[in-house]
Design a protein around this motif. Structure first.
Motif, PDB file in Angstrom:
ATOM      1  N   SER A  77       0.829  -1.211   0.000  1.00 35.71           N
ATOM      2  CA  SER A  77       0.000   0.000   0.000  1.00 35.71           C
ATOM      3  C   SER A  77       0.861   1.257   0.000  1.00 35.71           C
ATOM      4  CB  SER A  77      -0.936   0.001   1.215  1.00 35.71           C
ATOM      5  OG  SER A  77      -0.201  -0.028   2.435  1.00 35.71           O
ATOM      6  N   PHE A  78       1.910   1.287   0.817  1.00 37.67           N
ATOM      7  CA  PHE A  78       2.781   2.463   0.835  1.00 37.67           C
ATOM      8  C   PHE A  78       3.574   2.569  -0.461  1.00 37.67           C
ATOM      9  CE2 PHE A  78       6.665   4.801   1.796  1.00 37.67           C
ATOM     10  CZ  PHE A  78       6.152   5.931   2.410  1.00 37.67           C
ATOM     11  N   GLY A  79       3.975   1.411  -1.017  1.00 38.57           N
ATOM     12  CA  GLY A  79       4.773   1.419  -2.227  1.00 38.57           C
ATOM     13  C   GLY A  79       4.079   2.100  -3.393  1.00 38.57           C
ATOM     14  N   ILE A  80       2.759   1.890  -3.553  1.00 38.99           N
ATOM     15  CA  ILE A  80       2.046   2.514  -4.668  1.00 38.99           C
ATOM     16  C   ILE A  80       1.433   3.853  -4.263  1.00 38.99           C
ATOM     17  CG2 ILE A  80      -0.150   1.373  -4.173  1.00 38.99           C
ATOM     18  CD1 ILE A  80       1.367   2.253  -7.633  1.00 38.99           C
ATOM     19  N   TYR A  81       1.171   4.047  -2.954  1.00 38.42           N
ATOM     20  CA  TYR A  81       0.567   5.311  -2.543  1.00 38.42           C
ATOM     21  C   TYR A  81       1.565   6.468  -2.631  1.00 38.42           C
ATOM     22  CZ  TYR A  81      -1.478   9.010   0.226  1.00 38.42           C
ATOM     23  OH  TYR A  81      -1.951  10.241   0.630  1.00 38.42           O
ATOM     24  N   PHE A  82       2.805   6.229  -2.264  1.00 39.31           N
ATOM     25  CA  PHE A  82       3.766   7.332  -2.244  1.00 39.31           C
ATOM     26  C   PHE A  82       3.986   7.936  -3.626  1.00 39.31           C
ATOM     27  CE2 PHE A  82       7.979   9.292  -1.994  1.00 39.31           C
ATOM     28  CZ  PHE A  82       7.777  10.117  -0.894  1.00 39.31           C
ATOM     29  N   PRO A  83       4.105   7.140  -4.716  1.00 40.02           N
ATOM     30  CA  PRO A  83       4.179   7.775  -6.045  1.00 40.02           C
ATOM     31  C   PRO A  83       2.942   8.604  -6.373  1.00 40.02           C
ATOM     32  CG  PRO A  83       4.926   5.516  -6.168  1.00 40.02           C
ATOM     33  CD  PRO A  83       4.352   5.699  -4.802  1.00 40.02           C
ATOM     34  N   ARG A  84       1.774   8.167  -5.918  1.00 36.71           N
ATOM     35  CA  ARG A  84       0.565   8.964  -6.131  1.00 36.71           C
ATOM     36  C   ARG A  84       0.645  10.259  -5.343  1.00 36.71           C
ATOM     37  NH1 ARG A  84      -3.809   6.451  -3.768  1.00 36.71           N
ATOM     38  NH2 ARG A  84      -5.089   8.071  -4.732  1.00 36.71           N
ATOM     39  N   PHE A  85       1.144  10.170  -4.114  1.00 37.74           N
ATOM     40  CA  PHE A  85       1.236  11.348  -3.247  1.00 37.74           C
ATOM     41  C   PHE A  85       2.239  12.356  -3.791  1.00 37.74           C
ATOM     42  CE2 PHE A  85       3.447  13.432   0.313  1.00 37.74           C
ATOM     43  CZ  PHE A  85       2.379  14.129   0.880  1.00 37.74           C
ATOM     44  N   SER A  86       3.361  11.874  -4.300  1.00 35.11           N
ATOM     45  CA  SER A  86       4.416  12.762  -4.790  1.00 35.11           C
ATOM     46  C   SER A  86       4.224  13.178  -6.249  1.00 35.11           C
ATOM     47  CB  SER A  86       5.781  12.085  -4.640  1.00 35.11           C
ATOM     48  OG  SER A  86       5.831  10.902  -5.413  1.00 35.11           O
ATOM     49  N   GLY A  87       3.313  12.504  -6.954  1.00 28.98           N
ATOM     50  CA  GLY A  87       3.073  12.840  -8.353  1.00 28.98           C
ATOM     51  C   GLY A  87       3.920  12.081  -9.337  1.00 28.98           C
ATOM     52  N   THR A  88       4.846  11.251  -8.863  1.00 26.42           N
ATOM     53  CA  THR A  88       5.698  10.495  -9.782  1.00 26.42           C
ATOM     54  C   THR A  88       4.958   9.341 -10.441  1.00 26.42           C
ATOM     55  OG1 THR A  88       6.493   9.167  -7.914  1.00 26.42           O
ATOM     56  CG2 THR A  88       7.806  11.083  -8.539  1.00 26.42           C
ATOM     57  N   ILE A  89       3.721   9.061 -10.010  1.00 27.62           N
ATOM     58  CA  ILE A  89       2.939   7.999 -10.630  1.00 27.62           C
ATOM     59  C   ILE A  89       2.702   8.291 -12.108  1.00 27.62           C
ATOM     60  CG2 ILE A  89       0.741   9.068 -10.014  1.00 27.62           C
ATOM     61  CD1 ILE A  89       1.477   5.294 -10.100  1.00 27.62           C
ATOM     62  N   TYR A  90       2.637   9.593 -12.467  1.00 24.75           N
ATOM     63  CA  TYR A  90       2.376   9.950 -13.869  1.00 24.75           C
ATOM     64  C   TYR A  90       3.561   9.578 -14.758  1.00 24.75           C
ATOM     65  CZ  TYR A  90      -1.392  12.525 -11.658  1.00 24.75           C
ATOM     66  OH  TYR A  90      -2.495  12.852 -10.911  1.00 24.75           O
ATOM     67  N   GLU A  91       4.761   9.626 -14.210  1.00 21.28           N
ATOM     68  CA  GLU A  91       5.928   9.196 -14.986  1.00 21.28           C
ATOM     69  C   GLU A  91       5.856   7.695 -15.275  1.00 21.28           C
ATOM     70  OE1 GLU A  91       9.367  10.300 -12.807  1.00 21.28           O
ATOM     71  OE2 GLU A  91       8.881  12.444 -12.764  1.00 21.28           O
ATOM     72  N   ILE A  92       5.362   6.931 -14.297  1.00 20.40           N
ATOM     73  CA  ILE A  92       5.227   5.486 -14.500  1.00 20.40           C
ATOM     74  C   ILE A  92       4.127   5.189 -15.511  1.00 20.40           C
ATOM     75  CG2 ILE A  92       4.685   3.300 -13.349  1.00 20.40           C
ATOM     76  CD1 ILE A  92       5.836   4.483 -10.785  1.00 20.40           C
ATOM     77  N   LEU A  93       2.988   5.896 -15.382  1.00 18.93           N
ATOM     78  CA  LEU A  93       1.863   5.643 -16.281  1.00 18.93           C
ATOM     79  C   LEU A  93       2.170   6.051 -17.719  1.00 18.93           C
ATOM     80  CD1 LEU A  93      -1.098   6.825 -14.003  1.00 18.93           C
ATOM     81  CD2 LEU A  93      -0.402   4.482 -14.515  1.00 18.93           C
ATOM     82  N   PHE A 245      -7.237  -0.386 -12.933  1.00 21.82           N
ATOM     83  CA  PHE A 245      -6.420   0.076 -14.049  1.00 21.82           C
ATOM     84  C   PHE A 245      -7.265   0.340 -15.291  1.00 21.82           C
ATOM     85  CE2 PHE A 245      -2.654  -1.329 -11.691  1.00 21.82           C
ATOM     86  CZ  PHE A 245      -1.752  -0.340 -12.058  1.00 21.82           C
ATOM     87  N   ARG A 246      -8.299  -0.441 -15.500  1.00 17.94           N
ATOM     88  CA  ARG A 246      -9.149  -0.238 -16.670  1.00 17.94           C
ATOM     89  C   ARG A 246      -9.944   1.060 -16.568  1.00 17.94           C
ATOM     90  NH1 ARG A 246     -11.844  -6.160 -18.119  1.00 17.94           N
ATOM     91  NH2 ARG A 246      -9.959  -7.056 -19.070  1.00 17.94           N
ATOM     92  N   THR A 247     -10.369   1.399 -15.364  1.00 20.79           N
ATOM     93  CA  THR A 247     -11.162   2.616 -15.184  1.00 20.79           C
ATOM     94  C   THR A 247     -10.312   3.817 -14.811  1.00 20.79           C
ATOM     95  OG1 THR A 247     -11.554   2.061 -12.831  1.00 20.79           O
ATOM     96  CG2 THR A 247     -13.169   1.248 -14.457  1.00 20.79           C
ATOM     97  N   GLY A 248      -9.029   3.590 -14.465  1.00 23.41           N
ATOM     98  CA  GLY A 248      -8.178   4.690 -14.029  1.00 23.41           C
ATOM     99  C   GLY A 248      -8.534   5.190 -12.644  1.00 23.41           C
ATOM    100  N   TYR A 249      -9.168   4.341 -11.824  1.00 27.50           N
ATOM    101  CA  TYR A 249      -9.628   4.746 -10.497  1.00 27.50           C
ATOM    102  C   TYR A 249      -8.464   5.224  -9.626  1.00 27.50           C
ATOM    103  CZ  TYR A 249     -11.735   4.329  -5.863  1.00 27.50           C
ATOM    104  OH  TYR A 249     -12.201   4.570  -4.584  1.00 27.50           O
ATOM    105  N   ARG A 250      -8.529   6.461  -9.221  1.00 27.49           N
ATOM    106  CA  ARG A 250      -7.527   7.097  -8.341  1.00 27.49           C
ATOM    107  C   ARG A 250      -6.123   7.102  -8.950  1.00 27.49           C
ATOM    108  NH1 ARG A 250      -9.427   7.404  -2.879  1.00 27.49           N
ATOM    109  NH2 ARG A 250     -11.605   8.002  -3.074  1.00 27.49           N
ATOM    110  N   LEU A 251      -6.004   6.809 -10.228  1.00 27.39           N
ATOM    111  CA  LEU A 251      -4.703   6.837 -10.892  1.00 27.39           C
ATOM    112  C   LEU A 251      -4.510   8.090 -11.720  1.00 27.39           C
ATOM    113  CD1 LEU A 251      -4.398   3.143 -12.127  1.00 27.39           C
ATOM    114  CD2 LEU A 251      -2.832   4.272 -10.546  1.00 27.39           C
ATOM    115  N   LYS A 252      -5.589   8.600 -12.252  1.00 26.42           N
ATOM    116  CA  LYS A 252      -5.500   9.723 -13.168  1.00 26.42           C
ATOM    117  C   LYS A 252      -6.032  11.019 -12.570  1.00 26.42           C
ATOM    118  CE  LYS A 252      -5.928   6.633 -17.111  1.00 26.42           C
ATOM    119  NZ  LYS A 252      -6.703   6.263 -18.337  1.00 26.42           N
ATOM    120  N   THR A 253      -6.295  10.991 -11.264  1.00 22.79           N
ATOM    121  CA  THR A 253      -6.794  12.195 -10.586  1.00 22.79           C
ATOM    122  C   THR A 253      -5.916  12.494  -9.407  1.00 22.79           C
ATOM    123  OG1 THR A 253      -8.301  10.878  -9.238  1.00 22.79           O
ATOM    124  CG2 THR A 253      -9.171  11.767 -11.288  1.00 22.79           C
TER     125      THR A 253
END
Length: 253
Positions: A77-93, A245-253
């Motif tokens: 949970s922390f591993g995927i939440y922190f990129p979302r929190f810091s904004g680096t998740i968009y680089e992965i996506l 992932f199919r709906t982009g839930y909490r990934l694209k916002t």
């Protein structure tokens, strides 16, 4: 399959664990040892044998499962939440890497850390009581299956949570109580029939029972049922991750 990308995510998460070794490994081992000493000394002096197994040895599978569940969820949970929190998740996506590869990288690292922790706790417990593992291959299967399943569950929590407080909500209020009530420190056969029937609604019962069976050849429910329930929860978690992932839930916002 983009294995270099998977390897990069995996090694990054594993490196974070080594940087926080005191929190990731030492603290859970000390906490579990305290559980072992307290429960083994307080209850073991009055309840010496459970189902033909010394009480100190009887609770070892439950203690390992308790740490495995909580640490798998926390790591993923922390591993995927922190990129979302810091904004680096968009680089992965935006990178040339598929959702499957992202999940393998994060969940694989979380499960690896939990498995290592479980083995360390097993070695620590062997210093306190004589242990026997009658079915080592089944023990390894339950260990890996549980770590992967609850790492996937933690991944779901990490995507669902919109604050650090929610990362602890499910483990503290749901998973930990279910683990304590799931036969970690006792056999549900010791309960009255009504409470035993209610306990069978607790999914953790099947995980603890199957894992304990791999040690001592006996469990509260049939090992086939335990294995089926573990695979069922794995499929549910995979379905949730796929939908997110199919709906982009909490990934694209």
């Amino acid at each position: 399959m983009n294995w270099p990308a998977v390897r990069a995510i995996y090694l990054f998460e594993m490196a974070r664990a080594w940087r926080t070794l005191l929190q990731s490994l030492v603290a859970p081992v000390i906490s579990t040892s305290l559980y072992f000493v307290v429960f083994g000394a307080a209850i073991g002096s009055r309840l010496t044998v459970v189902e033909g197994v010394p009480y100190g040895a009887f609770i070892v599978p439950g203690l390992i499962m308790l740490s495995l569940l909580t640490q798998s969820i926390a790591n993923a949970s922390f591993g995927i939440y922190f990129p979302r929190f810091s904004g680096t998740i968009y680089e992965i996506l935006s990178a040339p890497i598929s959702p499957v590869e992202i999940v393998i990288g994060y969940v694989g690292a979380a499960a690896s850390k939990s498995i290592v922790l479980g083995l360390v706790i097993l070695a620590t417990a062997a210093l306190f009581v004589p242990l026997r593992i009658e079915h080592p291959l089944w023990m390894a299967l339950f260990l890996v299956l549980t770590a992967v399943t609850f790492s996937l569950f933690g991944f779901v929590i990490g995507l669902w949570a919109d604050g650090f407080e929610k990362l602890q909500l499910v483990p503290l209020l749901i998973v930990t109580p279910l683990t304590f009530l799931g036969g970690s420190f006792y056999s549900i056969d010791m309960l009255p029939p009504v409470w035993r029937a209610i306990s069978l609604l607790n999914p953790v019962v099947y995980l603890v029972s199957g894992f304990r069976w791999s040690f001592y050849g006996q469990g509260d429910v049939a090992v086939g049922v335990s294995l089926a329930m573990a695979f069922l929860f794995l499929l549910i978690c995979l379905g949730l991750v796929t939908w997110m992932f199919r709906t982009g839930y909490r990934l694209k916002t």
